[in-house]
Scaffold this motif. Structure first.
Motif: not given
Length: 883
Positions: A252-255, A308-315, A317-329
């Motif tokens: 998911p999210l990365m296809n 760069e391997n994190a696709g649209p989540y590049q840049g 912070d790891r915890y901000a990314c966690r929130l965004q990933v959960v939201k997108d899932l």
């Protein structure tokens, strides 16, 4: 050093301690004998951080080492306690970087060379602070042999070891998953990661099978790492997933298409029984990835941001990314559910940042070949852990040890002695700095940027400090060292590494005994920390109460390997103990007029003399035996009881009438000699525990030597043990205590002399009491003692005490007003019952029990117990008065 003729009336530690420490150092008493002959005893001090300051853990650790060293020195061993400090790579560099930041600078602006100059300046400015504080504790280490993990000798030993291990193939460079601190920007070892239980969540995520309508559900505590997933693993025996093994999943999210595979590591019972596999961000996943040949994709960089391997989540912070990933899932229908989940999270020991497992190119030590002989030496008994239970802990860790990541991305430390030829790519590992490439002769060489883990140099401490790799006299005489004294929290950090390093490089174990002590906790049993603000500054305790008081209070109650709580009342009690010793010694010295050293004849020694001399010999044997077993806390307790209870409270009191007996000057001389001899041995026994006060008192005694610390340790003399007299004295003391209890319970004024009747059916025992009536009358404040074989009629208004050998009766008529005493006791009874009711009301209140802190509940339980004891005691006294 000139001394006054009598002790001051009050003991002032501040006026004594520095004076004696300087005296010992000036006379080189801490150094071993220069002949380096006889029995060797050696300890290397666990090196504290060079920029650190003394804490209670250091205070306990060094007190234990000092006790052992002073004791063995007095026993005639050629003793060395070797001090030193550790360069503390991460911690020290962080301190200097913080100082630079306050100046508006950073290390990169200075460059490596200038930055290291600043670190050395810092070390010279602050590096002696902790050693000065250790001196305040009375540490009798040989400061002339003080070492530093980055001094010239230790640095040469580090290079020697690195090159030797490299040439044997035991040091290698490779890409492996390591613990990375995003704040310190360096790798840290497994044992520098502190795992703290934290409240988190367990996210259940649907992973769709490629080309099918079926999902497999995984549960994770770190959904941001799914961006780097390269597989899903299930247990090979899990029937739920047998049909999915070998199929493909669309991440998911990365296809990205990833495989499902089976691995025994998976826990069928945890979560859904299926786990996402992120080899670049989890050590267990890394191992599974290697076993199954799946790709490693890093999605988090060394600063804790998505790469760069994190696709649209590049840049992010790891915890901000966690929130965004959960939201997108959730938005895309992949999030099945979220559960609250408490789990252990790894933090950097130095800065408390949550660590990030990353795949990185690092230097490693191959541990299995080094661990095997280190395990065997312990199994064979060449090294003994005290207490023995730590043997299994050590062996378990060594049997499951991973290769040791020894490179650190720092500038402060031992730089890795590897150079790379810029022309031909040759790798050069050398003990000396090379000036050209041995392959192509090019002078274009670049040294590896990393430094070695701080623990790499401290692993060599038992032999590098003694001069290795040179063959020195110190190394030959003091290695292997006798004992290592250290806390239970660094068995893996340091102890294990010293063991395999000593065996590998010296061919011998580094020490024979490992004496493990626990941690110092606060009064509530909590670990001391900045966040709880419950730490105690040992220097403040020393300034207020003295080093001897701190030392003795720290080891009181210590048992090998167990944690110990710090209580201020222990400090107060020890201060009182020091004052008791001081006042008892003043009494002895004040009664030394006309003293002459004699050897009294056996017939000249009273029962009390024989008893105290016997108890002294037995105490010497007990304390020596306990020190041999490293049970220093119990040795201190035995000494405390002998000094306070037996010598001060009993023998000195019994000696007083004999010292003033003008009719018998010989008896005065006998008791003077017994007092002096017992006090000298007490001071010698106590010296390793409380060095300052014992030296001060000792120097006032007749016929003293230059220093008590070089006096012989007392040896138990069998010819001075009279067990029959000890038993007789114990019987007298039992009777006296019973009479004193009666006086106390019924508030009989100490100035009032009372009468007592003792019924002793045993003829032999009665004769002992007859022969020593004077002792009983003196110590129990009696004007009359009547000894009977049997009692015809119980005296009126008499209270009694039943002993194993006698019945005691004390008539109260004319001594107290019985009716008033009954009224007083009835008031006390009401107060005790009221206190008990209040405590029980709280303890029966469920609301109080559910909300009050454990220590408050325990305090109420203690109050209830005290009230019950008071009530029972009062009822017993009322019963006696009303009979």
């Amino acid at each position: 050093m000139s001394m006054a003729t009598s002790l001051p009336s009050v003991y002032e530690p501040g006026q004594v301690e520095n004076k004696w420490y300087e005296y010992w150092r000036e006379n080189n008493y801490f150094a071993p004998r220069p002949d380096l002959e006889g029995k060797a005893f050696s300890i290397v001090m666990p090196p504290p951080n060079v920029t650190g300051s003394l804490h209670l853990g250091h205070a306990l650790d060094n007190t234990l080492q000092d006790i052992l060293t002073r004791w063995r020195r007095m026993q005639g061993y050629n003793a060395l306690w070797l001090p030193g400090t550790d360069h503390a790579g991460i911690a020290t560099q962080a301190r200097v970087e913080e100082a630079l930041a306050r100046e508006g600078l950073n290390k990169y602006e200075l460059g490596r060379e200038k930055f290291l100059e600043r670190v050395w300046e810092w070390k010279h400015l602050y590096g002696n602070r902790i050693t000065q504080q250790l001196s305040l504790m009375g540490s009798s280490c040989d400061w002339s042999r003080e070492r530093f993990t980055m001094d010239e000798g230790c640095s040469r030993a580090v290079r020697e070891v690195f090159v030797n291990l490299y040439e044997k193939g035991l040091i290698y460079q490779g890409d492996y998953i390591i613990n990375w601190c995003p704040r310190c920007h360096t790798a840290i070892s497994d044992i520098e990661v502190e795992h703290e239980d934290s409240d988190g969540h367990l996210w259940h995520i649907r992973y769709p099978l490629e080309g099918e309508d079926e999902f497999i559900v995984v549960a994770t505590t770190r959904p941001e790492t799914m961006l780097g997933d390269t597989g899903v693993a299930v247990h090979p025996d899990d029937e739920r997933y047998q049909h999915l093994i070998g199929k493909k999943i669309l991440l998911p999210l990365m296809n990205r298409v990833i495989p499902v595979f089976a691995d025994d590591y998976v826990d069928k019972e945890f979560g859904t029984g299926a786990v996402k596999v992120t080899p670049a961000h989890d050590p267990n996943d890394f191992d599974m990835g290697l076993r199954h040949g799946v790709e490693q994709i890093a999605v988090i960089d060394k600063y804790g941001f998505m790469n760069e391997n994190a696709g649209p989540y590049q840049g992010l912070d790891r915890y901000a990314c966690r929130l965004q990933v959960v939201k997108d899932l959730e938005a895309q229908g992949y999030l099945l559910k979220v559960e609250e989940h408490r789990h252990a999270v790894g933090h950097c020991q130095r800065c408390d940042t949550v660590i990030e497992p990353l795949v990185s190119t690092q230097w490693f030590v191959k541990m299995k070949p080094l661990a095997e002989p280190a395990i065997q030496k312990v199994l064979d008994g060449e090294i003994k852990f005290i207490p023995e239970r730590f043997t299994r802990i050590y062996i378990n860790w060594m049997e499951n040890i991973r290769d040791w990541c020894i490179s650190r991305q720092l500038w402060w430390g031992h730089r890795i002695p590897v150079w790379y030829c810029q022309e031909c790519g040759e790798i050069i590992c050398s003990k000396e700095d090379p000036n050209h490439c041995p392959n192509c002769e090019s002078a274009e060489l670049k040294q590896d940027e990393d430094v070695l883990d701080t623990w790499f140099s401290s692993a060599l401490w038992p032999f590098s400090t003694l001069g290795w790799p040179d063959k020195t006299r110190d190394l030959d005489f003091f290695y292997p060292t006798t004992v290592l004294v250290t806390g239970r929290d660094i068995i893996f950090f340091w102890v294990a590494r010293m063991i395999f390093s000593g065996i590998e490089h010296m061919g011998e174990v580094p020490f024979y005994d490992v004496n493990i002590h626990g941690l110092i906790l606060d009064a509530q049993g909590r670990k001391m920390s900045k966040s709880l603000n419950n730490g105690i500054d040992p220097i403040e305790v020393i300034e207020k109460f003295g080093a001897d008081t701190l030392r003795f209070s720290l080891i009181t109650g210590v048992t090998p390997g167990n944690d110990v709580r710090f209580h201020w009342d222990k400090v107060e009690n020890t201060r009182n103990f020091a004052n008791k010793i001081w006042n008892a010694s003043r009494f002895v010295l004040m009664n030394m007029e006309g003293f002459e050293a004699i050897k009294p004849g056996l017939e000249e020694l009273s029962l009390a003399d024989r008893w105290i001399l016997s108890r002294l010999q037995l105490t010497i044997a007990e304390v020596t035996n306990l020190l041999d077993k490293y049970d220093l806390g119990e040795a201190a307790r035995r000494l405390y009881e002998f000094i306070w209870d037996e010598f001060c409270d009993w023998y000195i009191e019994l000696a007083k009438p004999r010292l003033v007996n003008q009719d018998n000057p010989r008896e005065r001389l006998v008791v003077q000699n017994v007092l002096r001899d017992v006090l000298v041995d007490i001071l010698r026994l106590l010296h390793p525990f409380m060095p300052f006060i014992t030296e001060e008192i000792y120097q006032f005694l007749p016929a003293h030597s230059a220093t008590i610390m070089l006096d012989p340790w007392p040896e138990s003399k069998e010819e001075l043990i009279w067990l029959a007299e000890v038993e007789q004295m114990q019987q007298l003391m039992q009777a006296i205590r019973a009479l004193r209890n009666i006086r106390s319970e019924f508030n009989i004024n100490p100035s009032i002399l009372i009468k007592a009747i003792m019924v002793v059916p045993d003829e032999v025992r009665r004769q002992v009491f007859m022969d020593n009536q004077a002792i009983i009358k003196q110590m129990a404040r009696l004007e009359q003692l009547e000894l009977l074989y049997e009692l015809e009629k119980k005296p009126e208004q008499a209270v009694s005490a039943l002993l194993s050998l006698a019945e005691i009766y004390v008539p109260l008529e004319g001594i107290i007003d019985v009716e008033k005493e009954i009224q007083r006791l009835q008031k006390e009874l009401k107060a005790a019952e009221s206190d008990l009711q209040k405590a029980e009301n709280k303890l029966n209140n469920q609301k109080f029990l559910s909300k009050a802190p454990p220590e408050v509940i325990e305090k109420e339980r203690s109050k209830a117990g005290e009230a019950i004891n008071r009530k029972e005691g009062i009822l017993q006294r009322l019963h006696l008065l009303k009979k």
